[in-house]
Design a protein around this motif. Structure first.
Motif, short mmCIF file in Angstrom:
data_model
loop_
_atom_site.label_atom_id
_atom_site.label_comp_id
_atom_site.label_asym_id
_atom_site.label_seq_id
_atom_site.Cartn_x
_atom_site.Cartn_y
_atom_site.Cartn_z
N ASP A 7 0.82 -1.21 0.00
CA ASP A 7 0.00 0.00 0.00
C ASP A 7 0.86 1.26 0.00
OD1 ASP A 7 1.08 -0.45 2.47
OD2 ASP A 7 -0.76 -0.12 3.61
N GLY A 8 2.04 1.20 -0.56
CA GLY A 8 2.93 2.37 -0.61
C GLY A 8 4.38 1.94 -0.54
N TYR A 9 5.18 2.71 0.19
CA TYR A 9 6.59 2.33 0.30
C TYR A 9 7.19 2.93 1.56
CZ TYR A 9 7.67 7.06 -1.43
OH TYR A 9 7.76 8.42 -1.57
N MET A 10 8.33 2.42 1.98
CA MET A 10 9.10 3.08 3.01
C MET A 10 10.49 3.38 2.47
SD MET A 10 9.79 0.11 5.92
CE MET A 10 8.21 0.08 6.67
N THR A 11 11.09 4.46 2.96
CA THR A 11 12.45 4.77 2.56
C THR A 11 13.37 4.28 3.66
OG1 THR A 11 11.64 6.70 1.40
CG2 THR A 11 14.00 6.62 1.83
N VAL A 12 14.34 3.45 3.28
CA VAL A 12 15.22 2.82 4.25
C VAL A 12 16.67 3.16 3.91
CG1 VAL A 12 15.91 0.62 5.29
CG2 VAL A 12 13.58 0.90 4.45
N LYS A 13 17.41 3.59 4.93
CA LYS A 13 18.84 3.83 4.74
C LYS A 13 19.63 2.68 5.35
CE LYS A 13 18.95 8.90 4.76
NZ LYS A 13 19.24 9.14 3.36
N VAL A 14 20.63 2.22 4.64
CA VAL A 14 21.43 1.10 5.12
C VAL A 14 22.88 1.30 4.67
CG1 VAL A 14 20.85 -0.30 3.07
CG2 VAL A 14 21.55 -1.45 5.18
N LYS A 15 23.81 0.86 5.51
CA LYS A 15 25.23 1.01 5.17
C LYS A 15 25.76 -0.29 4.58
CE LYS A 15 27.03 4.72 7.99
NZ LYS A 15 25.78 5.43 8.20
N THR A 16 26.77 -0.17 3.72
CA THR A 16 27.44 -1.36 3.20
C THR A 16 28.30 -1.96 4.32
OG1 THR A 16 29.36 -0.13 2.45
CG2 THR A 16 27.56 -0.38 0.88
N PRO A 17 28.56 -3.26 4.30
CA PRO A 17 28.04 -4.26 3.36
C PRO A 17 26.61 -4.64 3.72
CG PRO A 17 29.48 -5.30 4.98
CD PRO A 17 29.48 -3.84 5.27
N CYS A 18 25.79 -4.91 2.70
CA CYS A 18 24.39 -5.24 2.96
C CYS A 18 23.83 -6.06 1.80
CB CYS A 18 23.59 -3.95 3.12
SG CYS A 18 23.67 -2.88 1.69
N MET A 19 22.65 -6.62 2.03
CA MET A 19 21.93 -7.40 1.01
C MET A 19 20.68 -6.65 0.60
SD MET A 19 20.77 -10.18 -0.69
CE MET A 19 21.61 -11.70 -0.25
N ILE A 20 20.50 -6.47 -0.71
CA ILE A 20 19.28 -5.82 -1.22
C ILE A 20 18.61 -6.80 -2.17
CG2 ILE A 20 18.35 -3.80 -2.42
CD1 ILE A 20 20.10 -2.72 -0.32
N THR A 21 17.29 -7.04 -2.02
CA THR A 21 16.61 -7.86 -3.03
C THR A 21 15.76 -6.96 -3.93
OG1 THR A 21 14.52 -8.47 -1.91
CG2 THR A 21 16.50 -9.76 -1.35
N CYS A 22 15.76 -7.30 -5.22
CA CYS A 22 15.27 -6.39 -6.26
C CYS A 22 13.97 -6.90 -6.90
CB CYS A 22 16.33 -6.27 -7.36
SG CYS A 22 17.94 -5.77 -6.72
N ILE A 23 13.09 -5.97 -7.23
CA ILE A 23 11.84 -6.34 -7.90
C ILE A 23 11.82 -5.79 -9.33
CG2 ILE A 23 10.52 -6.50 -5.77
CD1 ILE A 23 9.44 -3.71 -6.30
N LYS A 24 10.86 -6.23 -10.12
CA LYS A 24 10.90 -5.88 -11.54
C LYS A 24 10.71 -4.39 -11.80
CE LYS A 24 6.14 -6.88 -13.07
NZ LYS A 24 5.35 -7.44 -11.99
N GLU A 25 10.06 -3.69 -10.86
CA GLU A 25 9.85 -2.25 -11.03
C GLU A 25 11.15 -1.44 -10.91
OE1 GLU A 25 7.98 -4.24 -9.20
OE2 GLU A 25 6.01 -4.09 -10.15
N LEU A 26 12.22 -2.09 -10.45
CA LEU A 26 13.47 -1.37 -10.20
C LEU A 26 14.09 -0.81 -11.48
CD1 LEU A 26 15.76 -0.62 -8.20
CD2 LEU A 26 16.70 -2.89 -8.52
N ASN A 27 14.05 -1.58 -12.55
CA ASN A 27 14.74 -1.15 -13.78
C ASN A 27 14.32 -2.03 -14.96
OD1 ASN A 27 16.17 -3.65 -13.53
ND2 ASN A 27 17.65 -2.66 -12.17
N GLN A 28 14.89 -1.72 -16.11
CA GLN A 28 14.66 -2.50 -17.33
C GLN A 28 16.00 -3.16 -17.68
OE1 GLN A 28 11.55 -2.57 -18.98
NE2 GLN A 28 12.54 -4.24 -20.09
N PRO A 29 16.12 -4.49 -17.55
CA PRO A 29 17.41 -5.13 -17.82
C PRO A 29 17.90 -4.87 -19.24
CG PRO A 29 15.93 -6.65 -16.73
CD PRO A 29 15.11 -5.45 -17.09
#
Lengths: 373, 266
Positions: B164-186
């Motif tokens: 129902d929306g989004y949250m903005t999250v700040k994280v420092k490296t090293p970290c794991m991010i999982t990606c969804i199709k809305e992120l970009n166009q391969p």
């Protein structure tokens, strides 16, 4: 003594993670409490909610309406917004201390972030996005006879499995059934050697059932400091546009690739038909991928699973991923130009024709039929 | 700084899916593809590489033919591939799989300014569990369902999507991010890239390579080390054929509306 997830006899009771956002309980929580009540009854144990947030006692009492015996509430300003680190720490330490045998989460974007992390830390099994849960073997076998093509004699023989060459009776194991391979196959998963057995459950699938209990609210002690949290939530934004409520709708009119020759006109027709029926507009993945409609409308394996009274599929061919999300609708009506479209295999009523011609007439016919009542 | 991307070769379930008589998937007769969400993770890695000039390493676990997928990714711009493959790793559920991939990533080495990217979920199992479980095993913070990633120094700002929306999250490296199709166009692979692909380094990690890693133990990997077991797998019954209404004109729609009204559906 150190926590040992393999010490099965030490675990008791069914727990449900009660997801809230901004102090409002997510609707899926009530579905899970109802389903958890069923499982707790089959095991002869208590059903407990675990609720994390900031000042959320007020919404804990509601859980008694659906059958919770107890709710463990953890209040802290550090739990106001969801963070993986804080929620995982509190839940894992609660599980290590109190030892539930079953732990359910809604398969929301938050549940599916949190549950795997907890399962990995606890060293136990997790089954994703379940659509059916059983403990009781006769109930499970009855479900298989309805919902599978397995021969009856094979179903009747189920009862033990070989785990590392030892026979293991599955009577008290949680049987977690879910679609795999985009809905082509169903699988029932068990977690025989570790506890808690954990599952995320697909929103909208389990039915809410009122079952009033005098719920006991508990506040166990817990340790959580800002240093435990490695991420920072700087804002939580609700979508500006009101999102469509597919899961709660009784009538859904969905559009597919068949609207391509006039996308706007096709969506407008679907909206008109939905309005006459008192429902909402859904869509296939193709329309979302093409950018014709927003993702909140998507029905199917990667969208929402719906079971409205009537599902009208307009120009939807009926890929298995779409069918997986709508085939349990009470009545399915399909309109498609192609008479061999797979959507007709699941439709109760099919019309082979151009949706741009059929839908305006259908709207008039339904208006007339309603007026005649 | 480098970016590690986890990828999986999966059967293409969007096409025709073949099921064996015993209810298991007939993988041999199906096409394999790179898991779609993983392509978004690769694209996110390559976009960061374009901007910052960092190295991108793709990790996969699977049978030896998965090397072909790694070469394809190299043709798109990935610099190096790691193939984790061993009979001992077969039959792993998400718990055991993440245990093994985490051991592989740790053996390769994660530095303070590294980022690990994964697709949200794979289309064969649709679990979305392996990304978070790898992060847990590596004791790294995670942000899942990334719809936008911005990097400034060692801080990533991620738009984490909710229903129902989004949250903005700040994280420092090293970290794991999982990606969804809305992120970009391969992106597509380039012709020049296809030539270069076979000269890029490909590391194979076997059971021998990883067996001394603390995460690798017979009780935590493979079928034996998997906490979950399949009790049954089955195909759902086909619903009985419905009623095809004759014609496609007003008479047809009147008939349908009449049936719905008679059944008190409308």
């Amino acid at each position: 003594m150190a926590f040992n997830s393999a010490d099965i006899a030490a675990f008791k009771n069914v727990w449900v993670f009660c997801e809230q956002r901004q102090g409002v309980m997510m609707p899926t929580t009530f579905e899970l409490i109802s389903e958890g009540r069923k499982l707790a009854n089959e095991l002869g144990v208590e059903l407990c909610g675990i609720l994390l947030g900031d000042n959320v006692d007020g919404i804990a009492a509601e859980l008694g309406e659906y059958g919770a015996d107890k709710v463990y509430v953890y209040n802290s300003p550090l739990l106001k917004n969801y963070t993986t680190d804080a929620y995982t720490k509190v839940i894992v330490e609660a599980v290590e201390e109190i030892k539930p045998e079953v732990l359910l989460f809604g398969a929301s974007n938050i549940g599916r972030d949190l549950a795997p992390r907890c399962a990995a830390r606890l060293h136990t099994g997790l089954c994703a996005d379940c659509t059916h849960l059983d403990i009781d073997m006769p109930n499970y076998k009855g479900f298989l006879k309805e919902a599978s093509t397995l021969p009856e004699e094979r179903i009747d023989k189920l009862g033990t499995v070989m785990i590392n060459r030892e026979p293991h009776p599955v009577d008290r194991d949680l049987k977690m059934t879910r679609p795999a391979f985009g809905g082509h196959l169903m699988a029932s998963i068990i977690c025989p050697r570790f506890r808690p057995a954990m599952a995320t459950v697909r929103p909208g699938v389990m039915k809410r059932r009122l079952c009033k209990k005098d719920v006991e609210i508990l506040h166990p002690e817990f340790n959580l400091t800002a240093a435990d949290i490695q991420t920072e939530v700087t804002e939580v934004v609700k979508a500006a546009k009101k999102l469509v409520d597919l899961i709660g709708a009784d009538f859904i009119v969905s559009v597919g690739r068949g609207i391509s020759k006039d996308v706007e006109g096709g969506i407008k027709l679907a909206e008109e038909l939905a309005e006459v029926l008192g429902g909402v507009v859904g869509s296939s993945r193709a329309c979302v991928d093409a950018g014709w409609i927003t993702a909140d409308h998507q029905v199917g394996q990667t969208g929402k699973t719906v079971h409205p009274k009537v599902y009208v599929a307009l120009g939807i061919s009926g890929a298995i991923q779409h069918k997986a999300g709508m085939q349990d609708s009470e009545c399915i009506i399909a309109v498609n130009k192609n008479e061999t479209a797979p959507i007709f295999e699941v439709a109760d009523y099919g019309i082979v024709g151009d949706l741009f011609k059929v839908v305006p007439e259908l709207i008039e016919s339904i208006k007339a039929a309603k007026a005649a009542k | 700084m480098k970016i590690l991307v986890t990828v999986k070769q999966v059967p293409d379930t969007s096409g025709k899916v073949a099921v064996n008589p015993d209810g298991t998937l007939d993988r041999a007769s199906m096409q394999t593809i790179i898991n779609p969400d993983d392509m978004n993770a690769v694209e996110a890695a390559l976009a960061l590489k374009d901007e910052l000039g960092c190295k991108v390493v793709a990790f996969t676990m699977g049978p030896p033919p998965a090397e072909g997928m790694l070469r394809e990714l190299m043709a798109m711009g990935v610099d190096e591939g790691v193939l984790i493959t061993a009979r001992e790793f077969g039959g792993s559920d998400t718990y055991a799989t993440s245990q093994i991939i985490a051991a592989g990533i740790d053996t390769y080495g994660v530095e303070d300014d590294d980022i690990i990217l994964a697709g949200r979920q794979a289309i064969d199992g649709d679990t979305a569990q392996v990304g978070p479980q790898i992060a847990e095993k590596l004791h790294l913070p995670q942000v899942t369902y990334a719809g936008e990633i911005k990097k400034e120094g060692n801080t990533l700002t991620v738009k984490r999507m909710l229903e129902d929306g989004y949250m903005t999250v700040k994280v420092k490296t090293p970290c794991m991010i999982t990606c969804i199709k809305e992120l970009n166009q391969p992106r597509y692979l380039s012709v020049g890239g296809a030539f270069e692909a076979y000269s890029k380094p490909l590391v194979t990690m076997t059971y021998e390579t990883l067996k001394d890693h603390p995460l690798i133990d017979k009780s935590t990997i493979g079928l034996q080390g998997s906490p979950t077991n399949i009790l049954t797998s089955f195909t759902p019954p086909q619903k009985g054929a419905g009623m095809m209404l004759p014609g496609a004109d007003k008479e047809t729609t009147d008939q349908l509306a009449g049936i719905l009204a008679a059944k008190h559906i409308i």
